[in-house]
Design an enzyme around this catalytic site. Sequence first.
Site, short mmCIF file in Angstrom:
data_model
loop_
_atom_site.label_atom_id
_atom_site.label_comp_id
_atom_site.label_asym_id
_atom_site.label_seq_id
_atom_site.Cartn_x
_atom_site.Cartn_y
_atom_site.Cartn_z
N TYR A 1 -45.74 93.45 61.56
CA TYR A 1 -44.98 93.28 62.81
C TYR A 1 -43.59 92.74 62.45
O TYR A 1 -43.16 91.67 62.87
CB TYR A 1 -45.68 92.38 63.82
CG TYR A 1 -45.42 92.87 65.23
CD1 TYR A 1 -46.02 94.05 65.68
CD2 TYR A 1 -44.54 92.22 66.07
CE1 TYR A 1 -45.76 94.55 66.94
CE2 TYR A 1 -44.26 92.72 67.34
CZ TYR A 1 -44.87 93.88 67.76
OH TYR A 1 -44.60 94.39 69.00
N GLY A 44 -35.94 89.07 60.07
CA GLY A 44 -36.20 88.03 59.06
C GLY A 44 -36.91 88.63 57.85
O GLY A 44 -36.51 88.40 56.70
N HIS A 45 -37.95 89.44 58.10
CA HIS A 45 -38.65 90.08 56.97
C HIS A 45 -37.71 91.04 56.23
O HIS A 45 -37.73 91.11 55.00
CB HIS A 45 -39.83 90.93 57.48
CG HIS A 45 -40.92 90.15 58.14
ND1 HIS A 45 -41.17 90.22 59.48
CD2 HIS A 45 -41.85 89.30 57.63
CE1 HIS A 45 -42.21 89.46 59.78
NE2 HIS A 45 -42.64 88.89 58.68
N GLN A 51 -56.63 82.77 56.68
CA GLN A 51 -55.66 81.71 56.96
C GLN A 51 -55.58 81.38 58.45
O GLN A 51 -54.76 80.58 58.88
CB GLN A 51 -54.27 82.06 56.40
CG GLN A 51 -53.53 83.18 57.11
CD GLN A 51 -52.25 83.55 56.39
OE1 GLN A 51 -52.26 84.15 55.32
NE2 GLN A 51 -51.11 83.20 56.97
N GLY A 96 -39.60 83.16 53.02
CA GLY A 96 -38.64 82.58 53.97
C GLY A 96 -38.81 81.08 54.07
O GLY A 96 -39.93 80.55 54.02
N ASP A 142 -41.01 79.07 57.05
CA ASP A 142 -42.34 78.50 56.78
C ASP A 142 -42.18 77.55 55.60
O ASP A 142 -42.63 77.84 54.49
CB ASP A 142 -43.32 79.63 56.48
CG ASP A 142 -43.53 80.51 57.68
OD1 ASP A 142 -43.96 80.02 58.72
OD2 ASP A 142 -43.21 81.71 57.59
N MET A 150 -36.42 83.70 63.85
CA MET A 150 -37.21 84.93 64.02
C MET A 150 -38.64 84.70 63.59
O MET A 150 -38.91 84.07 62.57
CB MET A 150 -36.59 86.05 63.24
CG MET A 150 -35.28 86.47 63.85
SD MET A 150 -34.77 88.07 63.28
CE MET A 150 -33.19 88.18 64.10
N ARG A 163 -44.40 85.94 66.14
CA ARG A 163 -45.05 85.34 67.32
C ARG A 163 -44.09 85.21 68.51
O ARG A 163 -44.55 84.96 69.62
CB ARG A 163 -45.64 83.97 66.97
CG ARG A 163 -46.87 84.09 66.07
CD ARG A 163 -47.57 82.76 65.85
NE ARG A 163 -48.85 82.93 65.20
CZ ARG A 163 -49.09 82.73 63.90
NH1 ARG A 163 -48.12 82.36 63.11
NH2 ARG A 163 -50.31 82.91 63.40
O1 PAF Z 1 -45.93 84.20 55.82
C1 PAF Z 1 -46.81 85.08 56.00
O2 PAF Z 1 -46.60 86.10 56.66
C2 PAF Z 1 -48.19 84.87 55.39
O3 PAF Z 1 -48.58 83.54 55.43
C3 PAF Z 1 -48.31 85.46 53.97
C4 PAF Z 1 -47.39 84.74 52.99
C5 PAF Z 1 -48.00 86.94 53.98
C6 PAF Z 1 -49.75 85.27 53.46
O4 PAF Z 1 -50.66 85.91 54.28
#
Ligand code: PAF
Length: 291
Positions: free
Chosen positions: A39, A43-44, A68, A154, A157, A191, A194
Amino acid sequence: MIANHFTDMKIIRTVSEMQHHADELRKDKTIGFVPTMGYLHEGHLALVKAAKILADVVVVSIFVNPIQFGPSEDLSRYPRDFERDAKLLDEEKTDIIFYPDDGEMYEKAFSTYVEVKKLEDHLCGKTRAGHFTGVATVVTKLFNIVKPHYAVFGQKDYQQLTVIERMVRDLNQDVKIIPHPTIREADGLAMSSRNTYLSSEERRKALFISASLRKAEEMFSSGIRDAGEIRKAVNTILHTEDGIDVEYIDICDAMTLEDISTLEKKAVLAIACRVGKTRLIDNTILTEALQ
Ligand code: PAF
């Protein structure tokens, strides 16, 4: 079955094929890696651009990692749109998408976890039991599968980045972690996949988060070093209107994530709150370099 309409970008779905490709590539090329849960947003894509500058070949993984997410978290409603993600990654000239399913990543008998102690006890770790173990475990697996020279994460996080950096050092994982600054919308909202959960009214209220961080930066730049004073000002801004439920406003050492009362070394101010049902996080680094 995923159709690949892209001529130059490969979509790999199995661990063995990804590992085989990585071995071939590593004979004469460097691999840059961006792990994601899909998604994708700007940012990605900024992480992908950074990986392209660093490495000859860029691999992006898309995997919503079930281990997670806690039992009451948003795993089942986490937004997913592989076709859209693939198109965006193709436009960025990504070389490979690694897109495994749950069964490919976790066998039924799966029982090995990577736990980064101490760092997990702070910030989001206090309320998201097991989250960072889930992240450290999947990232270790992804490093073993994609075999990257560089991996870009990034700073939004921040705790995740710190946990991964610690893990790589502690386990001598052969990859260089590249932190990337948080990418924000024009109005300041960090960004996040969610953000899509937010109604327009909630999105407006969410802007108090970045506004409170800017206030903290201003206070720090003006010479204030008392963490309590900065926290208080941030808290006031977050409570300007009803609708933001603050989980934490923590000011901590940027390396150990332990709470501090006076800002002497590099520190991070991190916020987690709920706007409606959506949990949002953001942070800023408070360091002399800001002055
Ligand atoms: O930041 C994320 O999107 C996730 O925590 C990651 C690093 C892809 C691990 O599932």
